[in-house]
Design a protein around this motif. Structure first.
Motif, PDB file in Angstrom:
ATOM      1  N   TYR A 199       1.107 -17.401   6.859  1.00 17.73           N
ATOM      2  CA  TYR A 199       0.474 -18.701   7.067  1.00 17.73           C
ATOM      3  C   TYR A 199      -1.010 -18.658   6.698  1.00 17.73           C
ATOM      4  O   TYR A 199      -1.495 -19.503   5.948  1.00 17.73           O
ATOM      5  CB  TYR A 199       0.646 -19.132   8.521  1.00 17.73           C
ATOM      6  N   THR A 200      -1.703 -17.667   7.215  1.00 22.85           N
ATOM      7  CA  THR A 200      -3.151 -17.616   6.962  1.00 22.85           C
ATOM      8  C   THR A 200      -3.424 -17.340   5.487  1.00 22.85           C
ATOM      9  O   THR A 200      -4.373 -17.875   4.931  1.00 22.85           O
ATOM     10  CB  THR A 200      -3.839 -16.530   7.818  1.00 22.85           C
ATOM     11  N   GLU A 201      -2.550 -16.549   4.877  1.00 23.77           N
ATOM     12  CA  GLU A 201      -2.750 -16.247   3.458  1.00 23.77           C
ATOM     13  C   GLU A 201      -2.606 -17.510   2.619  1.00 23.77           C
ATOM     14  O   GLU A 201      -3.374 -17.749   1.693  1.00 23.77           O
ATOM     15  CB  GLU A 201      -1.750 -15.188   2.990  1.00 23.77           C
ATOM     16  N   ARG A 218      -5.718 -19.370   2.961  1.00 21.72           N
ATOM     17  CA  ARG A 218      -6.805 -18.733   2.227  1.00 21.72           C
ATOM     18  C   ARG A 218      -6.699 -19.069   0.740  1.00 21.72           C
ATOM     19  O   ARG A 218      -7.696 -19.340   0.069  1.00 21.72           O
ATOM     20  CB  ARG A 218      -6.732 -17.218   2.426  1.00 21.72           C
ATOM     21  N   LEU A 219      -5.471 -19.055   0.244  1.00 19.72           N
ATOM     22  CA  LEU A 219      -5.224 -19.364  -1.153  1.00 19.72           C
ATOM     23  C   LEU A 219      -5.672 -20.767  -1.509  1.00 19.72           C
ATOM     24  O   LEU A 219      -6.333 -20.995  -2.518  1.00 19.72           O
ATOM     25  CB  LEU A 219      -3.732 -19.256  -1.441  1.00 19.72           C
ATOM     26  N   GLU A 261      -9.339 -20.843  -1.783  1.00 17.36           N
ATOM     27  CA  GLU A 261      -9.867 -20.170  -2.972  1.00 17.36           C
ATOM     28  C   GLU A 261      -9.704 -21.052  -4.205  1.00 17.36           C
ATOM     29  O   GLU A 261     -10.643 -21.240  -4.981  1.00 17.36           O
ATOM     30  CB  GLU A 261      -9.147 -18.833  -3.147  1.00 17.36           C
ATOM     31  N   LEU A 262      -8.503 -21.627  -4.365  1.00 14.67           N
ATOM     32  CA  LEU A 262      -8.270 -22.520  -5.501  1.00 14.67           C
ATOM     33  C   LEU A 262      -9.204 -23.723  -5.412  1.00 14.67           C
ATOM     34  O   LEU A 262      -9.742 -24.188  -6.420  1.00 14.67           O
ATOM     35  CB  LEU A 262      -6.815 -22.993  -5.518  1.00 14.67           C
ATOM     36  N   ARG A 293     -12.132 -23.904  -3.976  1.00 10.87           N
ATOM     37  CA  ARG A 293     -13.513 -23.502  -4.230  1.00 10.87           C
ATOM     38  C   ARG A 293     -13.829 -23.571  -5.722  1.00 10.87           C
ATOM     39  O   ARG A 293     -14.901 -24.021  -6.129  1.00 10.87           O
ATOM     40  CB  ARG A 293     -13.719 -22.079  -3.724  1.00 10.87           C
ATOM     41  N   ARG A 294     -12.862 -23.157  -6.539  1.00  6.73           N
ATOM     42  CA  ARG A 294     -13.085 -23.154  -7.985  1.00  6.73           C
ATOM     43  C   ARG A 294     -13.261 -24.554  -8.533  1.00  6.73           C
ATOM     44  O   ARG A 294     -13.878 -24.753  -9.575  1.00  6.73           O
ATOM     45  CB  ARG A 294     -11.890 -22.519  -8.696  1.00  6.73           C
ATOM     46  N   MET A 334       0.489 -24.208  -2.118  1.00  7.24           N
ATOM     47  CA  MET A 334       1.683 -23.884  -1.350  1.00  7.24           C
ATOM     48  C   MET A 334       2.795 -23.369  -2.261  1.00  7.24           C
ATOM     49  O   MET A 334       3.699 -22.678  -1.836  1.00  7.24           O
ATOM     50  CB  MET A 334       2.174 -25.107  -0.572  1.00  7.24           C
ATOM     51  N   GLU A 335       2.687 -23.734  -3.527  1.00  7.63           N
ATOM     52  CA  GLU A 335       3.683 -23.274  -4.493  1.00  7.63           C
ATOM     53  C   GLU A 335       3.694 -21.757  -4.616  1.00  7.63           C
ATOM     54  O   GLU A 335       4.719 -21.157  -4.933  1.00  7.63           O
ATOM     55  CB  GLU A 335       3.422 -23.901  -5.861  1.00  7.63           C
ATOM     56  N   ILE A 336       2.548 -21.157  -4.419  1.00  9.13           N
ATOM     57  CA  ILE A 336       2.511 -19.702  -4.497  1.00  9.13           C
ATOM     58  C   ILE A 336       3.383 -19.098  -3.428  1.00  9.13           C
ATOM     59  O   ILE A 336       4.187 -18.204  -3.676  1.00  9.13           O
ATOM     60  CB  ILE A 336       1.057 -19.197  -4.348  1.00  9.13           C
ATOM     61  N   PHE A 337       3.230 -19.650  -2.251  1.00  9.65           N
ATOM     62  CA  PHE A 337       4.052 -19.197  -1.146  1.00  9.65           C
ATOM     63  C   PHE A 337       5.526 -19.447  -1.449  1.00  9.65           C
ATOM     64  O   PHE A 337       6.375 -18.588  -1.270  1.00  9.65           O
ATOM     65  CB  PHE A 337       3.625 -19.949   0.111  1.00  9.65           C
TER      66      PHE A 337
END
Lengths: 163, 163
Positions: free
Chosen positions: A23-25, A28-29, A32-33, A35-36, A117-120
């Motif tokens: 969940y936290t990861e 965080r992701l 990060e995305l 921020r860019r 969320m797609e990464i997850f």
DNA sequence: CCGAGATGTTTCGCGTGCGAAACATCTACC
DNA sequence: GGTAGATGTTTCGCACGCGAAACATCTCGG
């Protein structure tokens, strides 16, 4: 309930850690995305949702991102200030506000590759079909159990005040 | 990577929802238990940790609750204001601040039945030993996969700026 | 001993995040 | 048609939560 062996206890802790990690990861992701693209986490989420679905009322948006209306009002305030979205008062129901991406917002959205969320999700997709089914079965059992415990241990006065 | 069938896609979504549900529910629980003790979620967590472990430096506390020092400083400020904890400047290393429960804080802690996360844990404990092992195996696979993807898709400039 | 960098904490500014209350508008029932 | 309650949104006050910068103290190499 049977007594719990220390072994199990430890495995439970590991599972717990794993869920928290996932969940936290994923949060965080998102950050990060975001921020860019010079955005905050929630702002990125909003931009991607509006890009995918199109205009939404503020309440609909609140549901989507699982936040209270009052929270989303603030997020939209700041996004409007940045020129990413605009508020459009509905003509059918003048209480309703529709949120729409501006050109700038849409452009930004198109430059962001994936919903975070797609990464997850894609990590989950690396599991075998059988594993996914097992996982789902176990997780829903846990979820059901949590619901039971909540109702029993925490719910007493919730009932009273729901009156 | 093999193509993903719509069936799997849907199951993945369900798993995702389950994880989010479990996480948010455990937070909601914390908050509900806290509310009864006139505390906030994080404050309850701090009180229970200090009760269990004893005095901790601010950094140690930050680690425990997975938050930044600056966040914990604020939480402790408010708890000190309420008379729940006190700050004790370390004598060995005068940079360090030890956080200690006051009598009032300790009394409060003792009146709170369980660590809220325990509810989540006890739900996990309702699973069979085999299920827990399966769950753990699958979850750690997912976690590993997430780490990979993160390194590949999101990590590029993280490396650069880690320099 | 002393100064440079490391470490522990706080401060600051900002953006969520919530619940309660205020406010605008709508709907239903009379 | 008028009003009481429902519904959608905003406002308010508060508590996180973060990262960067400031600050205090420590440590270590010379």
């Amino acid at each position: 309930m049977p007594p719990i062996s220390p072994d199990i206890k430890q495995e439970v802790d590991q599972v717990f850690e794993a869920v928290v990690y996932l969940y936290t990861e994923s949060r965080r992701l998102t950050k990060e995305l975001a921020r860019r693209a010079q955005l905050t986490g929630p702002q990125l989420t909003v931009v991607k949702i509006l890009e995918t679905i199109g205009d939404l009322s503020l309440s609909e948006l609140s549901d989507k991102i699982r936040a209270q209306n009052s929270t989303v009002t603030g997020i939209i305030d700041r996004m409007e200030r940045e020129g990413l979205v605009q508020r459009l008062r509905s003509t059918e129901d003048r209480r309703v506000v529709h949120i729409r991406l501006t050109e700038k917002g849409a452009k930004l959205a198109s430059e962001i590759p994936v919903e975070p969320m797609e990464i997850f999700r894609s990590a989950l997709e690396s599991l075998s079909a059988q594993e996914i089914r097992d996982l789902m079965k176990i997780l829903s059992k846990v979820a059901k159990r949590v619901k039971q415990i909540v109702r029993r241990d925490v719910g007493e006065d919730a009932v009273a005040q729901a009156k």
